[in-house]
Write a protein that holds these residues in place. Sequence first.
Motif, PDB file in Angstrom:
ATOM      1  N   GLU A   1       7.737  15.251  18.949  1.00  0.00           N
ATOM      2  CA  GLU A   1       6.960  15.852  17.893  1.00  0.00           C
ATOM      3  C   GLU A   1       5.328  15.647  18.542  1.00  0.00           C
ATOM      4  O   GLU A   1       5.075  14.569  18.376  1.00  0.00           O
ATOM      5  N   ARG A   2       4.595  16.591  18.462  1.00  0.00           N
ATOM      6  CA  ARG A   2       2.995  16.484  18.815  1.00  0.00           C
ATOM      7  C   ARG A   2       2.195  16.391  17.491  1.00  0.00           C
ATOM      8  O   ARG A   2       2.429  17.287  16.750  1.00  0.00           O
ATOM      9  N   TYR A   3       1.300  15.537  17.321  1.00  0.00           N
ATOM     10  CA  TYR A   3       0.399  15.733  15.943  1.00  0.00           C
ATOM     11  C   TYR A   3      -0.958  14.969  16.554  1.00  0.00           C
ATOM     12  O   TYR A   3      -0.991  14.445  17.764  1.00  0.00           O
TER      13      TYR A   3
ATOM     14  N   PRO B   1      -3.930   8.968   5.265  1.00  0.00           N
ATOM     15  CA  PRO B   1      -4.213  10.172   4.605  1.00  0.00           C
ATOM     16  C   PRO B   1      -4.133  11.309   5.662  1.00  0.00           C
ATOM     17  O   PRO B   1      -4.197  12.580   5.365  1.00  0.00           O
ATOM     18  N   TRP B   2      -4.121  11.215   6.937  1.00  0.00           N
ATOM     19  CA  TRP B   2      -4.052  12.161   7.824  1.00  0.00           C
ATOM     20  C   TRP B   2      -2.767  12.688   8.314  1.00  0.00           C
ATOM     21  O   TRP B   2      -2.733  13.610   8.921  1.00  0.00           O
TER      22      TRP B   2
ATOM     23  N   ALA C   1       0.836  -1.248   0.170  1.00  0.00           N
ATOM     24  CA  ALA C   1       0.122   0.099   0.108  1.00  0.00           C
ATOM     25  C   ALA C   1       0.941   1.406   0.146  1.00  0.00           C
ATOM     26  O   ALA C   1       2.025   1.234   0.534  1.00  0.00           O
ATOM     27  N   ASN C   2       0.194   2.201  -0.671  1.00  0.00           N
ATOM     28  CA  ASN C   2       1.225   3.513  -0.587  1.00  0.00           C
ATOM     29  C   ASN C   2       1.013   4.182   0.839  1.00  0.00           C
ATOM     30  O   ASN C   2      -0.075   4.172   1.464  1.00  0.00           O
ATOM     31  N   LEU C   3       2.068   4.868   1.305  1.00  0.00           N
ATOM     32  CA  LEU C   3       1.929   5.225   2.674  1.00  0.00           C
ATOM     33  C   LEU C   3       1.150   6.548   2.735  1.00  0.00           C
ATOM     34  O   LEU C   3       0.276   6.495   3.808  1.00  0.00           O
ATOM     35  N   TYR C   4       0.856   7.238   1.722  1.00  0.00           N
ATOM     36  CA  TYR C   4       0.010   8.241   1.922  1.00  0.00           C
ATOM     37  C   TYR C   4      -1.522   7.960   1.810  1.00  0.00           C
ATOM     38  O   TYR C   4      -2.330   8.582   2.345  1.00  0.00           O
ATOM     39  N   GLU C   5      -1.858   6.821   0.932  1.00  0.00           N
ATOM     40  CA  GLU C   5      -3.217   6.538   1.141  1.00  0.00           C
ATOM     41  C   GLU C   5      -3.518   5.539   2.218  1.00  0.00           C
ATOM     42  O   GLU C   5      -4.669   5.418   2.751  1.00  0.00           O
TER      43      GLU C   5
ATOM     44  N   TRP D   1       5.148  16.448   7.086  1.00  0.00           N
ATOM     45  CA  TRP D   1       5.930  15.357   6.965  1.00  0.00           C
ATOM     46  C   TRP D   1       6.326  14.702   5.406  1.00  0.00           C
ATOM     47  O   TRP D   1       7.284  14.077   5.224  1.00  0.00           O
ATOM     48  N   ARG D   2       5.613  15.100   4.578  1.00  0.00           N
ATOM     49  CA  ARG D   2       5.868  14.784   3.219  1.00  0.00           C
ATOM     50  C   ARG D   2       7.004  15.555   2.682  1.00  0.00           C
ATOM     51  O   ARG D   2       7.962  14.879   1.977  1.00  0.00           O
ATOM     52  N   GLY D   3       7.376  16.764   3.325  1.00  0.00           N
ATOM     53  CA  GLY D   3       8.359  17.571   2.924  1.00  0.00           C
ATOM     54  C   GLY D   3       9.608  16.728   3.621  1.00  0.00           C
ATOM     55  O   GLY D   3      10.782  16.744   2.656  1.00  0.00           O
TER      56      GLY D   3
END
Length: 933
Positions: free
Chosen positions: A343-345, A319-320, A312-316, A325-327
């Motif tokens: 890091e808070r998320y 999605p949240w 599976a694709n990580l971003y799929e 993080w993509r950068g």
Amino acid sequence: MSDRVSLSPASASGEVERSFVAAVDHLLNNVTEAFALLDSQGRVRRANVAFRRLTGPAGGASDASLLQYIVPDQRAAFEDIIETLGPCSPQRVISHDFQIGRDVRTIESVFNWLGDSKYIAWMGRDVTEDRKRELVRREAEATNAAIERTGGVGHWRIPIGQKPELSPGALRVFGLDPKSPPPSMPEFLDMIAEADRPRVRSAAMEAMQKRKPFIGTFQFRRPDGDVRKLCVSGSFTLGVRGEVAAVHGVLVDRTNEAQAMREMLNSTSLVSRFVDSAPFPMMVCDSDMNVLMASPEFLNFHKLSHAEAIGANLYELFPWLPDHWRGVHQRSLAGETMRKDAERYKDGKGEEKWIKWVSTPWRNAKGVVCGLIIMREDITETVNAQHKMEASKERTQLGMSLASIMILDLDFEHREIVLEGEWRNLFPERPTYDALTGAVEWIHEADRPAMADSWRAHLGGGAPYTAEYRVQMPDGKELWHSANVHIMRASNGSPERAIAVIVDVTARKLAENRALDAEQRALAAGAAKSDFLANMSHEVRTPLNGVLAVSEMLGRTNLDEKQQEMVRLITGSGQTLLKVMDDLVEFSRLEARQIEFEVRPFEPDEVIRETCETARAQAEAKGLDFESFISASIDGVFRGDPLRIGQVLSNILANAVKFTDQGRISVNASVADRENGTLLEMVVEDTGVGFSSDVAERLFEGFEQADASVSRKYGGLGLGLSLVKRLVEGMNGTVSATSEEGVGSRFEIKLPIARDKISALGKFNTVDVEDFEAETTLEGIRLLVAEDNPMNRRVVELLMAQSGVEITFAENGKEATETFRSGAFDIVLMDLQMPVMGGLQATREIRAWERSEGRVATPIIALSANATDDHVAEAKEAGANAHVAKPIVREVLFETIARYASGSRPAIQGDDDDFDLDGLDEFDLESDLDIAI
């Protein structure tokens, strides 16, 4: 004449039919599928052995229903089948989930309509394990498909002499059309590069001859002309005679580095083992951010299965994920290792969390970045704990000051002391090293020796200690300290530091002293109350003995109707007064926790039936209908306290009879297996006066009735339900009540009991008791009666009138012992409370004299108004054979005298008939159901 009997055609036909029915019975009881005969309501009328094994012993009970085993949300489908079976739909097949005890089993059911007989044949097969295996197989297929999709992997199998069988992944690797027939073996070999064919044939022949697995790499030309580099591994399946039946294995496309890397990562390589054993969430992605590998911790953290994550694709998949993080991932794919310690998320559910992460690139043999290795660690609990610790430290400092707590840290090497806390709240002066390690004069002189001894013992190697001592403050106030002292030592055993935590416990010590005084007063008050109740019980029972006995004897004389009514009023009033006295004594014993519960094997069915029969007589005497339903689930032997269970039910039923003037009373009892154990459930309903909802909240409190008018109309102290509640809670059960004024009440009792290992209790054979409604003759029995009360002596004379008993009276224990030594008596009736010498002491002296003279022990029956368990035990310990409570019941007294006059006691004997559950398993079509065959 020949002994051979010839059968007429009619008799031969009957014999064949009986044999056929017997054969059917035998067949049904030996098949593995469960079989049952159901009526139109789904109740089980007959069942075979397999059905009993499936459902347990209760499944063959006469009131058992197949519906009770089906989980609730599937019962409607079952009922629909029962209703719709008929000529148009004579058979139905469906799967149900059965609740068997604590297990849920999947049962494949077949229903057959049996014509005009109105019965239904049901056959069930347990397919739970089949379903589980099917689920595992499907999951394995899904996993294999995911692996094939993401790793360029395929599976193949070649039965000897047949065409190859290829998985979808293998078809993709070979470039074959899934809709076209697979190539034959010669066609398949021709597609291997010519230079590799000899090596492949040689390796295959060697592996076949040695029956060993093989692995090899070769060039393969697809039908479209594309040449791929494939790695093939395989092994052999042998037939029953040891011959090779088939060859099967796995192939991997190693044409390019990316595909080769996927194969390596998903094989049993060092990388795979490292990822699988990683103690933290970790995943490996390719350059397109598709997941190649994931550690078990990663899957557990995100609640994903292996099949869901791999490929599976990580971003799929997530999605949240925050955009920044993509950068980070793009910078890592450019060759940079990124990390952050905290890091808070917000996760997919919107919950705020803290994470520690590392994102680093992985490279191929040429140094080219092929993807990312991402490691994450959830540190939410750690961060929250740290925040709490910091806040706690601030609160601790404030709390220590407010609560007068201080910590002392003594450094033996530097002879220094560190103080935390406000010393002025605890000491008359600032503590110093020399003051704490020497003689502290502000410690109360009475406490100094003990403090010095404890310090020296711990300093010399003893265990840490806690000491409480007094301190004299400058204003003359005396404080109590509690000090916990612990010395820490160097490796050579010499003391390095001493930590002492000192707390001001002055308030606690004062409270303890007050509590100790209050406890002593409470104990004295409790003892006085117990003595008062015991004396009051004795004093009330003594005149009641005369009232009830004389009224009973008077009722046996020739009286007119009005005189009989007056006698009944006297008897009823006396019995009510006796019940009030018994409730007071029982309530006091429960309140003082003096009642012990005896857990032993018993049959609840017997206890409940006997209690119901007693209540039935009382209800019917008032013109009430009495109904009782005892479920078959209650059959068998359980462990519990039958006496207290019967007492609880009896009190509830007595209450129902008391407050119901017309209508009915019903009892429903059953046993239910719950997740937390087995419960005995009893429900009592009546159509009595009822009570309001606000009364229900306080109904089980002591001395409580609906209102004062109830007490005036029905009598009593309102202790019955309070006794019920305390007895039920003492057995770890619950009792509740609901009601509507003028309509009736419902009481529900739930008591935990345990199933016993034995299947049934032996039947009890009791001594036959004469019908005491008629005059009973105990001709010639010599009776010594020790009784100080003249009225009670007269009561005994009246009760024994016309029985033929020879009575000799003694007015105290001393006179009784002297009379016993000088006379010859068959039985002694001994009152326990008498002047000069009590009945217990007199009993002991009689037993001692009999032993010294070598005489056979004469039966002694204790007569006393003290009728609690403790008093009965005291009497038997002193040497009494039995105990008869006052007021004396004529039948009880006569039965007891008759029992011991004969020199024998009732024996408890086991029933010779075995309790056979197997007999319930037999399926007999002929004896219980007439169906044409």
